[in-house]
Design an enzyme around this catalytic site. Structure first.
Site, PDB file in Angstrom:
ATOM      1  N   GLU A   1       5.353  -0.217   2.568  1.00 53.90           N
ATOM      2  CA  GLU A   1       4.786   1.124   2.690  1.00 53.90           C
ATOM      3  C   GLU A   1       4.762   1.615   4.135  1.00 53.90           C
ATOM      4  O   GLU A   1       4.538   2.805   4.381  1.00 53.90           O
ATOM      5  CB  GLU A   1       3.365   1.154   2.104  1.00 53.90           C
ATOM      6  CG  GLU A   1       2.279   0.527   2.954  1.00 53.90           C
ATOM      7  CD  GLU A   1       2.200  -0.993   2.852  1.00 53.90           C
ATOM      8  OE1 GLU A   1       1.271  -1.578   3.451  1.00 53.90           O
ATOM      9  OE2 GLU A   1       3.063  -1.594   2.181  1.00 53.90           O
TER      10      GLU A   1
ATOM     11  N   HIS B   1       4.923  -5.446   4.187  1.00 51.70           N
ATOM     12  CA  HIS B   1       4.365  -4.116   3.933  1.00 51.70           C
ATOM     13  C   HIS B   1       5.468  -3.060   3.855  1.00 51.70           C
ATOM     14  O   HIS B   1       5.729  -2.354   4.837  1.00 51.70           O
ATOM     15  CB  HIS B   1       3.402  -3.731   5.062  1.00 51.70           C
ATOM     16  CG  HIS B   1       2.169  -4.559   5.148  1.00 51.70           C
ATOM     17  ND1 HIS B   1       0.978  -4.172   4.568  1.00 51.70           N
ATOM     18  CD2 HIS B   1       1.934  -5.752   5.743  1.00 51.70           C
ATOM     19  CE1 HIS B   1       0.057  -5.098   4.800  1.00 51.70           C
ATOM     20  NE2 HIS B   1       0.607  -6.064   5.514  1.00 51.70           N
TER      21      HIS B   1
ATOM     22  N   CYS C   1       1.156  -8.312   0.714  1.00 48.03           N
ATOM     23  CA  CYS C   1       0.358  -9.080   1.677  1.00 48.03           C
ATOM     24  C   CYS C   1      -0.905  -9.632   1.011  1.00 48.03           C
ATOM     25  O   CYS C   1      -0.822 -10.570   0.227  1.00 48.03           O
ATOM     26  CB  CYS C   1       0.055  -8.237   2.906  1.00 48.03           C
ATOM     27  SG  CYS C   1      -0.468  -9.207   4.350  1.00 48.03           S
TER      28      CYS C   1
END
Length: 212
Positions: A190, A188, A81
């Site tokens: 994660e 994202h 991002c």
């Protein structure tokens, strides 16, 4: 000795990235806030956040120039991002005083998918990734407007999201790219528990460590 992967710890999902890196195995994840900590790592993850704020913090913490030099010298890096924005050669719709780290010959559009309320998820076909589509979470995300000849596009937005909504102008936009030892995603990974993108980066770091 295990390769050490730093996570830039100025803003964003630092803890989540550290957990994802550590879960990959055979690498060690550490936070990076100072030039001396950057000197001690073999690679760096640049998390999401607010790219203009991160740009200013990189200067405040005297990390901008050392980070530029390390990446230009071949240090592997992964940006998600805002990390993609900072790694890009050029940013559209950014602030005039925003500084770039560089490393990717791409032009990205900041907040291309809209505001926070326009955040969404979709499944992506990710080139070279085994195990089916990658679930992607987009939060005020950029996309790649154009990429140089040395950049490999790893994923693009499909025509429709997982809810069946038309992706509109986002359809076909590149949202994951690689150039040499530098990888970036608009989304994202994660946040989803899917470690495959981090695993790809960790494998790249291990290969670079063996070659060294």
């Amino acid at each position: 000795m295990l390769p050490v992967i730093g996570v830039l710890a100025l803003q964003g999902d630092v803890r989540e990235h550290l957990a994802a890196v550590s879960a990959c195995g055979d690498v060690r994840g550490v936070p990076v806030r100072r030039p001396s900590e950057l000197d001690a790592v073999d690679a760096l993850v640049i998390p999401g956040g607010e790219s203009t704020t991160m740009s200013r913090l990189l200067e405040v913490f005297d990390l901008l120039d050392p980070l530029r030099e390390r990446i230009a010298a071949g240090m592997p890096a992964y940006g998600s991002c805002a990390g993609m924005i900072l790694l890009a050669r050029e940013v559209l719709d950014g602030r005039p005083d925003q500084k770039q780290i560089g490393g990717l010959d791409v032009v990205v559009r900041r907040n291309a998918f809209g505001r926070q309320v326009d955040s969404f998820e979709t499944d992506l076909r990710f080139r070279g990734m085994l195990g089916g589509p990658v679930r992607a979470v987009f939060i005020r995300a950029p996309w790649v407007e154009s990429a140089g000849p040395g950049v490999e596009v790893l994923a693009t937005v499909p025509q429709s999201t997982i809810t069946g909504a038309d992706a509109g102008a986002a359809a076909g936009r590149a949202v994951a790219v690689r150039q040499g030892a530098v990888i970036a995603t608009s989304f994202h990974p994660e946040l989803t528990g899917d470690l495959r993108v981090h695993g790809l980066f960790c494998d790249l770091v291990k290969e670079a460590a063996r070659a060294a």
